[in-house]
Scaffold this motif. Structure first.
Motif, PDB file in Angstrom:
ATOM      1  N   ARG A 150       0.824  -1.211   0.000  1.00  0.00           N
ATOM      2  CA  ARG A 150       0.000   0.000   0.000  1.00  0.00           C
ATOM      3  C   ARG A 150       0.856   1.259   0.000  1.00  0.00           C
ATOM      4  O   ARG A 150       0.529   2.238  -0.681  1.00  0.00           O
ATOM      5  CB  ARG A 150      -0.945  -0.020   1.189  1.00  0.00           C
ATOM      6  N   SER A 154       0.852   3.886  -3.065  1.00  0.00           N
ATOM      7  CA  SER A 154       0.548   5.300  -2.837  1.00  0.00           C
ATOM      8  C   SER A 154       1.651   6.184  -3.406  1.00  0.00           C
ATOM      9  O   SER A 154       1.378   7.243  -3.993  1.00  0.00           O
ATOM     10  CB  SER A 154       0.403   5.570  -1.336  1.00  0.00           C
ATOM     11  N   ASN A 181      -6.775   5.474   1.475  1.00  0.00           N
ATOM     12  CA  ASN A 181      -6.032   4.476   2.244  1.00  0.00           C
ATOM     13  C   ASN A 181      -6.754   4.096   3.531  1.00  0.00           C
ATOM     14  O   ASN A 181      -6.693   2.947   3.974  1.00  0.00           O
ATOM     15  CB  ASN A 181      -4.625   4.971   2.551  1.00  0.00           C
ATOM     16  N   LEU A 184      -9.158   1.599   2.344  1.00  0.00           N
ATOM     17  CA  LEU A 184      -8.497   0.348   1.960  1.00  0.00           C
ATOM     18  C   LEU A 184      -8.028  -0.448   3.172  1.00  0.00           C
ATOM     19  O   LEU A 184      -7.992  -1.683   3.130  1.00  0.00           O
ATOM     20  CB  LEU A 184      -7.304   0.648   1.046  1.00  0.00           C
ATOM     21  N   ASP A 185      -7.681   0.247   4.245  1.00  0.00           N
ATOM     22  CA  ASP A 185      -7.246  -0.436   5.461  1.00  0.00           C
ATOM     23  C   ASP A 185      -8.365  -1.256   6.091  1.00  0.00           C
ATOM     24  O   ASP A 185      -8.112  -2.102   6.957  1.00  0.00           O
ATOM     25  CB  ASP A 185      -6.726   0.575   6.492  1.00  0.00           C
ATOM     26  N   LEU A 189      -6.435  -7.334   1.905  1.00  0.00           N
ATOM     27  CA  LEU A 189      -5.525  -7.261   0.763  1.00  0.00           C
ATOM     28  C   LEU A 189      -5.705  -8.537  -0.052  1.00  0.00           C
ATOM     29  O   LEU A 189      -5.507  -9.637   0.466  1.00  0.00           O
ATOM     30  CB  LEU A 189      -4.076  -7.143   1.238  1.00  0.00           C
TER      31      LEU A 189
END
Length: 236
Positions: A150, A154, A181, A184-185, A189
């Motif tokens: 990640r 980024s 982000n 996404l956290d 994944l």
């Protein structure tokens, strides 16, 4: 399973982000109760045909949902992929609650900023330093492992904004990336998605380096749509 709803959800996905959209469709079917708790998804061959994806892609999507706790695969005569009786609980903390409007606001802003950044980067003479910056950050993202992905991802997206030469645009992309982000956290994944992202990253950077503005914008749009599909699937 309601046939009408099943037909609506299990329709062919777009080729550009097949894995991500397959995850999204399956999660929609589960969360909307089209395939209920304890029920079996359609057979693999049938489901792959209806979604218009390869069986490899379908298996990767099912594996991702199994890892996230939504389904389980059983072997044997009465085997298949079954929806778990108990699904993952949504996050309840007040600070982590998210409305659909907030999610869409973040995704819309990101789409405008990052597709524009890719187009502008491809429209400008980059110079040797700019070209090296892009290729170096692309290589770092491609080589990153899951734990570091990640951050490297980024950094590449920020590098695309940086080579436009616009400090304001770079700052805006950095701000929206922080928002993305944080979203996404909150989702797993998924390795096939990361592999797909690397392919798309390469296409974006190649278009920028070649000065193909329209192609760079389209490649970035397709890339962002894959992430959007996953975020909507898990969070909306």
């Amino acid at each position: 399973m309601e046939s009408g709803a099943g037909e609506a959800l299990f329709r062919p996905v777009r080729a550009g982000n097949a894995f991500e959209e397959t995850v999204e469709r399956l999660l929609q079917a589960i969360r909307l109760g089209v395939v209920g708790a304890g029920e079996r998804l359609p057979a693999e061959r049938e489901l792959a045909e209806r979604l218009g994806v390869s069986r490899v892609t379908l298996r990767e999507a099912i594996r991702a949902l199994a890892d996230a706790g939504y389904v389980e695969s059983r072997r044997g005569r009465y085997g298949g992929t079954f929806v778990n009786e108990t699904l993952p609980e949504p996050l309840e903390e007040e600070s982590l609650r998210l409305t659909v409007a907030e999610l869409e606001d973040t995704l819309s802003l990101r789409h405008v900023l990052e597709t524009g950044a890719a187009e502008l980067a491809a429209s400008r003479p980059l110079g040797e330093a700019g070209r090296e910056h892009l290729t170096a950050t692309l290589a770092e993202a491609s080589a990153a492992d899951l734990a570091d992905y990640r951050r490297r991802d980024s950094r590449l997206h920020l590098a695309i904004a940086e080579v436009t030469g616009s400090g304001s645009l770079t700052s805006a992309v950095a701000d929206v990336r922080m928002r993305v982000n944080r979203l996404l956290d909150r989702i797993p994944l998924l390795e096939p998605n990361l592999e797909h992202s690397n392919v798309q990253h390469d296409a974006i950077v190649r278009a920028i380096l070649a000065g193909e503005a329209a192609t760079a914008r389209q490649a970035m749009a397709e890339h962002l749509e894959g992430t959007e599909s996953l975020l909507r699937a898990f969070l909306a």
